[in-house]
Design a protein around this motif. Structure first.
Motif, PDB file in Angstrom:
ATOM      1  N   MET A   8       0.833  -1.201   0.000  1.00  0.00           N
ATOM      2  CA  MET A   8       0.000   0.000   0.000  1.00  0.00           C
ATOM      3  C   MET A   8       0.868   1.252   0.000  1.00  0.00           C
ATOM      4  SD  MET A   8      -2.668  -1.330   2.929  1.00  0.00           S
ATOM      5  CE  MET A   8      -3.969  -0.148   2.581  1.00  0.00           C
ATOM      6  N   ASN A   9       0.530   2.209  -0.885  1.00  0.00           N
ATOM      7  CA  ASN A   9       1.198   3.511  -0.893  1.00  0.00           C
ATOM      8  C   ASN A   9       2.711   3.385  -1.018  1.00  0.00           C
ATOM      9  OD1 ASN A   9      -1.384   4.412  -0.410  1.00  0.00           O
ATOM     10  ND2 ASN A   9      -1.001   5.168   1.647  1.00  0.00           N
ATOM     11  N   PHE A  10       3.176   2.438  -1.831  1.00  0.00           N
ATOM     12  CA  PHE A  10       4.614   2.301  -2.028  1.00  0.00           C
ATOM     13  C   PHE A  10       5.040   3.233  -3.152  1.00  0.00           C
ATOM     14  CE2 PHE A  10       8.646   0.317  -3.206  1.00  0.00           C
ATOM     15  CZ  PHE A  10       9.213   0.198  -1.955  1.00  0.00           C
ATOM     16  N   ASN A  11       6.169   3.912  -2.960  1.00  0.00           N
ATOM     17  CA  ASN A  11       6.569   4.982  -3.875  1.00  0.00           C
ATOM     18  C   ASN A  11       7.806   4.605  -4.679  1.00  0.00           C
ATOM     19  OD1 ASN A  11       4.748   7.256  -2.749  1.00  0.00           O
ATOM     20  ND2 ASN A  11       5.770   6.443  -0.931  1.00  0.00           N
ATOM     21  N   VAL A  12       7.738   4.810  -5.996  1.00  0.00           N
ATOM     22  CA  VAL A  12       8.915   4.625  -6.840  1.00  0.00           C
ATOM     23  C   VAL A  12       9.012   5.789  -7.825  1.00  0.00           C
ATOM     24  CG1 VAL A  12       8.809   2.093  -6.689  1.00  0.00           C
ATOM     25  CG2 VAL A  12       7.768   3.247  -8.649  1.00  0.00           C
ATOM     26  N   SER A  13      10.197   5.935  -8.421  1.00  0.00           N
ATOM     27  CA  SER A  13      10.425   6.932  -9.459  1.00  0.00           C
ATOM     28  C   SER A  13       9.884   6.413 -10.790  1.00  0.00           C
ATOM     29  CB  SER A  13      11.924   7.201  -9.577  1.00  0.00           C
ATOM     30  OG  SER A  13      12.594   6.003  -9.975  1.00  0.00           O
ATOM     31  N   SER A  14       9.924   7.255 -11.806  1.00  0.00           N
ATOM     32  CA  SER A  14       9.422   6.847 -13.114  1.00  0.00           C
ATOM     33  C   SER A  14      10.256   5.713 -13.707  1.00  0.00           C
ATOM     34  CB  SER A  14       9.409   8.033 -14.081  1.00  0.00           C
ATOM     35  OG  SER A  14      10.719   8.540 -14.263  1.00  0.00           O
ATOM     36  N   ASP A  15      11.515   5.552 -13.249  1.00  0.00           N
ATOM     37  CA  ASP A  15      12.318   4.417 -13.704  1.00  0.00           C
ATOM     38  C   ASP A  15      12.347   3.283 -12.674  1.00  0.00           C
ATOM     39  OD1 ASP A  15      13.753   6.257 -12.154  1.00  0.00           O
ATOM     40  OD2 ASP A  15      15.632   5.990 -13.239  1.00  0.00           O
ATOM     41  N   GLY A  16      11.339   3.249 -11.794  1.00  0.00           N
ATOM     42  CA  GLY A  16      11.104   2.073 -10.959  1.00  0.00           C
ATOM     43  C   GLY A  16      11.932   1.963  -9.698  1.00  0.00           C
ATOM     44  N   GLY A  18      12.894   2.678  -5.814  1.00  0.00           N
ATOM     45  CA  GLY A  18      12.193   3.012  -4.576  1.00  0.00           C
ATOM     46  C   GLY A  18      13.099   3.448  -3.447  1.00  0.00           C
ATOM     47  N   ALA A  19      14.429   3.270  -3.604  1.00  0.00           N
ATOM     48  CA  ALA A  19      15.380   3.661  -2.555  1.00  0.00           C
ATOM     49  C   ALA A  19      16.764   3.734  -3.170  1.00  0.00           C
ATOM     50  CB  ALA A  19      15.372   2.665  -1.399  1.00  0.00           C
ATOM     51  N   GLY A  20      17.650   4.502  -2.501  1.00  0.00           N
ATOM     52  CA  GLY A  20      19.046   4.534  -2.915  1.00  0.00           C
ATOM     53  C   GLY A  20      19.820   3.388  -2.299  1.00  0.00           C
ATOM     54  N   GLU A  21      21.058   3.258  -2.701  1.00  0.00           N
ATOM     55  CA  GLU A  21      21.875   2.134  -2.227  1.00  0.00           C
ATOM     56  C   GLU A  21      22.687   2.477  -0.988  1.00  0.00           C
ATOM     57  OE1 GLU A  21      23.700   1.828  -6.015  1.00  0.00           O
ATOM     58  OE2 GLU A  21      22.587   0.022  -6.573  1.00  0.00           O
ATOM     59  N   HIS A  22      22.664   3.747  -0.563  1.00  0.00           N
ATOM     60  CA  HIS A  22      23.551   4.166   0.530  1.00  0.00           C
ATOM     61  C   HIS A  22      22.726   4.736   1.674  1.00  0.00           C
ATOM     62  CE1 HIS A  22      26.780   3.339  -2.209  1.00  0.00           C
ATOM     63  NE2 HIS A  22      26.263   4.181  -3.091  1.00  0.00           N
ATOM     64  N   GLN A  23      21.921   3.863   2.287  1.00  0.00           N
ATOM     65  CA  GLN A  23      21.104   4.268   3.427  1.00  0.00           C
ATOM     66  C   GLN A  23      22.000   4.591   4.622  1.00  0.00           C
ATOM     67  OE1 GLN A  23      19.014   1.181   5.586  1.00  0.00           O
ATOM     68  NE2 GLN A  23      17.140   2.379   5.612  1.00  0.00           N
ATOM     69  N   SER A  24      21.594   5.577   5.398  1.00  0.00           N
ATOM     70  CA  SER A  24      22.318   5.919   6.622  1.00  0.00           C
ATOM     71  C   SER A  24      21.324   6.498   7.621  1.00  0.00           C
ATOM     72  CB  SER A  24      23.409   6.954   6.330  1.00  0.00           C
ATOM     73  OG  SER A  24      22.818   8.202   5.979  1.00  0.00           O
ATOM     74  N   GLY A 153      11.069  -2.578   2.439  1.00  0.00           N
ATOM     75  CA  GLY A 153      11.355  -1.823   1.220  1.00  0.00           C
ATOM     76  C   GLY A 153      11.329  -2.664  -0.048  1.00  0.00           C
ATOM     77  N   VAL A 154      12.082  -2.154  -1.027  1.00  0.00           N
ATOM     78  CA  VAL A 154      12.108  -2.766  -2.357  1.00  0.00           C
ATOM     79  C   VAL A 154      12.472  -4.245  -2.286  1.00  0.00           C
ATOM     80  CG1 VAL A 154      13.268  -2.728  -4.595  1.00  0.00           C
ATOM     81  CG2 VAL A 154      12.666  -0.572  -3.475  1.00  0.00           C
ATOM     82  N   THR A 155      13.526  -4.565  -1.539  1.00  0.00           N
ATOM     83  CA  THR A 155      14.019  -5.949  -1.499  1.00  0.00           C
ATOM     84  C   THR A 155      12.963  -6.884  -0.935  1.00  0.00           C
ATOM     85  OG1 THR A 155      16.271  -5.105  -1.210  1.00  0.00           O
ATOM     86  CG2 THR A 155      15.888  -7.423  -0.674  1.00  0.00           C
ATOM     87  N   SER A 180      19.737   5.455 -10.647  1.00  0.00           N
ATOM     88  CA  SER A 180      20.346   4.305  -9.976  1.00  0.00           C
ATOM     89  C   SER A 180      19.750   4.171  -8.581  1.00  0.00           C
ATOM     90  CB  SER A 180      21.865   4.464  -9.886  1.00  0.00           C
ATOM     91  OG  SER A 180      22.189   5.559  -9.052  1.00  0.00           O
ATOM     92  N   GLY A 181      19.792   2.947  -8.075  1.00  0.00           N
ATOM     93  CA  GLY A 181      19.241   2.668  -6.757  1.00  0.00           C
ATOM     94  C   GLY A 181      18.602   1.298  -6.735  1.00  0.00           C
ATOM     95  N   LEU A 182      17.785   1.033  -5.719  1.00  0.00           N
ATOM     96  CA  LEU A 182      17.098  -0.251  -5.592  1.00  0.00           C
ATOM     97  C   LEU A 182      15.823  -0.185  -6.424  1.00  0.00           C
ATOM     98  CD1 LEU A 182      17.580  -0.883  -1.765  1.00  0.00           C
ATOM     99  CD2 LEU A 182      18.962  -1.727  -3.666  1.00  0.00           C
ATOM    100  N   ARG A 183      15.733  -1.071  -7.399  1.00  0.00           N
ATOM    101  CA  ARG A 183      14.690  -0.980  -8.417  1.00  0.00           C
ATOM    102  C   ARG A 183      13.598  -2.019  -8.166  1.00  0.00           C
ATOM    103  NH1 ARG A 183      15.427   1.595 -13.311  1.00  0.00           N
ATOM    104  NH2 ARG A 183      17.683   1.624 -12.975  1.00  0.00           N
ATOM    105  N   LEU A 184      12.358  -1.549  -8.103  1.00  0.00           N
ATOM    106  CA  LEU A 184      11.235  -2.478  -7.959  1.00  0.00           C
ATOM    107  C   LEU A 184      10.974  -3.208  -9.262  1.00  0.00           C
ATOM    108  CD1 LEU A 184       8.959  -3.520  -6.088  1.00  0.00           C
ATOM    109  CD2 LEU A 184       7.513  -1.662  -6.975  1.00  0.00           C
TER     110      LEU A 184
END
Length: 214
Positions: A8-16, A18-24, A153-155, A180-184
């Motif tokens: 529900m209400n999961f957000n992605v960019s137009s290229d799919g 949903g998150a970057g690879e360098h979470q902190s 998240g995406v994974t 670039s990032g984690l792609r759904l």
């Protein structure tokens, strides 16, 4: 009635993405300006984290208003709960949400490193090491007949899609390209072998993608 597993209400960019690879700790989504993806939800009257009156009504608000409807438990990946990797160094970290998390249900955090459950307000976090089907079985039992939300998240979502356990999915696609990032997905069409899809544009600029199992 069956207990559905719902994204529900999961957000992605137009290229799919949903998150970057360098979470902190400073960057929970690993993205510069992550509000580019979810500002539509924060602008609605029913946004669960809203602290001031106001907000928009209409299509976007319908989705944020529906967020807690008939949900009895949530499943999330460990990276949605916090930025740590590997064994827990301490148990002081209790999530991004402060003393009153917006879930109000049991939450099952998928991790290879278990830790004791704890409760904040009306949300109890459980840390579970298991495959998607096993975790879903535990969440359904805790949900006591209600549906289960798969929060990301995406994974985590990709794991449950691969296991063919997702019943319905709402993904809000924002008109920004991240590159670039984690792609759904590469394209939402990848899921059409298993799901019906309805695409509904919103005046806010996001496009709501509604999937339900064939």
């Amino acid at each position: 009635m069956d207990q559905l597993l719902k994204v529900m209400n999961f957000n992605v960019s137009s290229d799919g993405i949903g998150a970057g690879e360098h979470q902190s700790l400073e960057s929970p989504f690993g993205l510069d300006h992550p509000e580019r993806l979810f500002a539509w939800a924060g602008a609605t009257a029913s946004w669960p984290m809203r602290t001031d009156p106001g907000g928009s009504r209409g299509l976007d608000d319908y989705f944020t208003r529906d967020f807690a409807q008939n949900i009895g438990a949530e499943i999330m990946g460990r990276n949605k709960f916090g930025p740590q990797r590997g064994p827990w160094q301490n148990h002081e970290w209790r999530g991004w949400w402060g003393e009153e998390p917006p879930f109000s249900t049991p939450v099952f955090v998928m991790t290879h490193y278990e830790r004791p459950s704890f409760t904040l307000s009306d949300t109890t976090f459980h840390f579970v090491d298991g495959d998607p089907a096993t975790v879903l079985e535990a969440a359904r039992e805790a949900a006591q007949g209600k549906d289960v939300r798969l929060g990301g998240g995406v994974t985590a979502i990709r794991q449950f899609l691969a296991a063919d356990l997702v019943d319905t999915m709402h993904v809000a696609v924002s008109p920004v390209k991240l590159g670039s990032g984690l792609r759904l997905w590469e394209s939402p069409d990848e899921l059409l072998d298993r799901f019906h899809l309805e695409v509904v544009p919103s005046p806010s600029g996001v496009t709501h993608h509604l999937f339900w199992r064939r």
